[in-house]
Write a protein that holds these residues in place. Sequence first.
Motif, PDB file in Angstrom:
ATOM      1  N   CYS A  21      92.056  -3.325  73.133  1.00 40.63           N
ATOM      2  CA  CYS A  21      92.458  -4.420  74.012  1.00 40.63           C
ATOM      3  C   CYS A  21      93.329  -5.420  73.263  1.00 40.63           C
ATOM      4  O   CYS A  21      93.339  -5.466  72.039  1.00 40.63           O
ATOM      5  N   PRO A  22      94.061  -6.229  74.013  1.00 37.70           N
ATOM      6  CA  PRO A  22      94.923  -7.253  73.419  1.00 37.70           C
ATOM      7  C   PRO A  22      94.130  -8.500  73.027  1.00 37.70           C
ATOM      8  O   PRO A  22      92.974  -8.675  73.418  1.00 37.70           O
ATOM      9  N   VAL A  23      94.763  -9.366  72.278  1.00 37.32           N
ATOM     10  CA  VAL A  23      94.139 -10.594  71.799  1.00 37.32           C
ATOM     11  C   VAL A  23      93.592 -11.426  72.960  1.00 37.32           C
ATOM     12  O   VAL A  23      92.486 -11.965  72.874  1.00 37.32           O
ATOM     13  N   GLY A  24      94.344 -11.518  74.039  1.00 38.74           N
ATOM     14  CA  GLY A  24      93.911 -12.328  75.179  1.00 38.74           C
ATOM     15  C   GLY A  24      92.563 -11.905  75.733  1.00 38.74           C
ATOM     16  O   GLY A  24      91.719 -12.743  76.048  1.00 38.74           O
ATOM     17  N   GLU A  25      92.343 -10.602  75.848  1.00 40.61           N
ATOM     18  CA  GLU A  25      91.053 -10.115  76.348  1.00 40.61           C
ATOM     19  C   GLU A  25      89.943 -10.413  75.358  1.00 40.61           C
ATOM     20  O   GLU A  25      88.838 -10.800  75.744  1.00 40.61           O
ATOM     21  N   THR A  27      89.866 -12.862  73.263  1.00 35.43           N
ATOM     22  CA  THR A  27      89.658 -14.303  73.328  1.00 35.43           C
ATOM     23  C   THR A  27      88.720 -14.660  74.477  1.00 35.43           C
ATOM     24  O   THR A  27      87.785 -15.442  74.312  1.00 35.43           O
ATOM     25  N   GLU A  28      88.941 -14.046  75.633  1.00 30.37           N
ATOM     26  CA  GLU A  28      88.094 -14.308  76.799  1.00 30.37           C
ATOM     27  C   GLU A  28      86.684 -13.774  76.590  1.00 30.37           C
ATOM     28  O   GLU A  28      85.705 -14.458  76.884  1.00 30.37           O
ATOM     29  N   THR A  31      84.904 -15.915  73.743  1.00 34.74           N
ATOM     30  CA  THR A  31      84.994 -17.376  73.873  1.00 34.74           C
ATOM     31  C   THR A  31      85.388 -18.037  72.547  1.00 34.74           C
ATOM     32  O   THR A  31      84.840 -19.059  72.148  1.00 34.74           O
ATOM     33  N   GLN A  34      92.455 -18.387  70.630  1.00 33.63           N
ATOM     34  CA  GLN A  34      93.419 -17.336  70.310  1.00 33.63           C
ATOM     35  C   GLN A  34      93.824 -17.360  68.837  1.00 33.63           C
ATOM     36  O   GLN A  34      93.900 -16.301  68.207  1.00 33.63           O
ATOM     37  N   SER A  38      93.267 -14.136  66.398  1.00 31.26           N
ATOM     38  CA  SER A  38      94.437 -13.570  65.716  1.00 31.26           C
ATOM     39  C   SER A  38      94.248 -13.557  64.203  1.00 31.26           C
ATOM     40  O   SER A  38      94.612 -12.587  63.528  1.00 31.26           O
ATOM     41  N   SER A  61     103.080  -8.023  73.769  1.00 27.26           N
ATOM     42  CA  SER A  61     101.668  -8.102  73.412  1.00 27.26           C
ATOM     43  C   SER A  61     101.264  -6.884  72.583  1.00 27.26           C
ATOM     44  O   SER A  61     101.834  -5.810  72.700  1.00 27.26           O
TER      45      SER A  61
END
Length: 88
Positions: A21-25, A27-28, A31, A34, A38, A61
Amino acid sequence: MQGLASPARIHILACLLQSPCPVGELTEDLTLGQPTVSHHLRLLRHVGLVTGRRARRDGRSVVYALHDAHVAALLQQVLAHVHHGDRA
């Protein structure tokens, strides 16, 4: 072992054990901010535990994954050991 020295990195690796998965996922899911995620991913790449590849749809991404099956097996052992300690 440096890659496994942080609870945040263990959590990141556990997420990647489920699927890339990407960083955004991440991060979510974790919690965490970002920049923090990273930073940990950069270290995990440096020590050879994860890989990153550009997503095809936008090319900007990066999707992260465990480096290989050996890393997955090591992580599964670590997590099993941690959970075993919870039962004691």
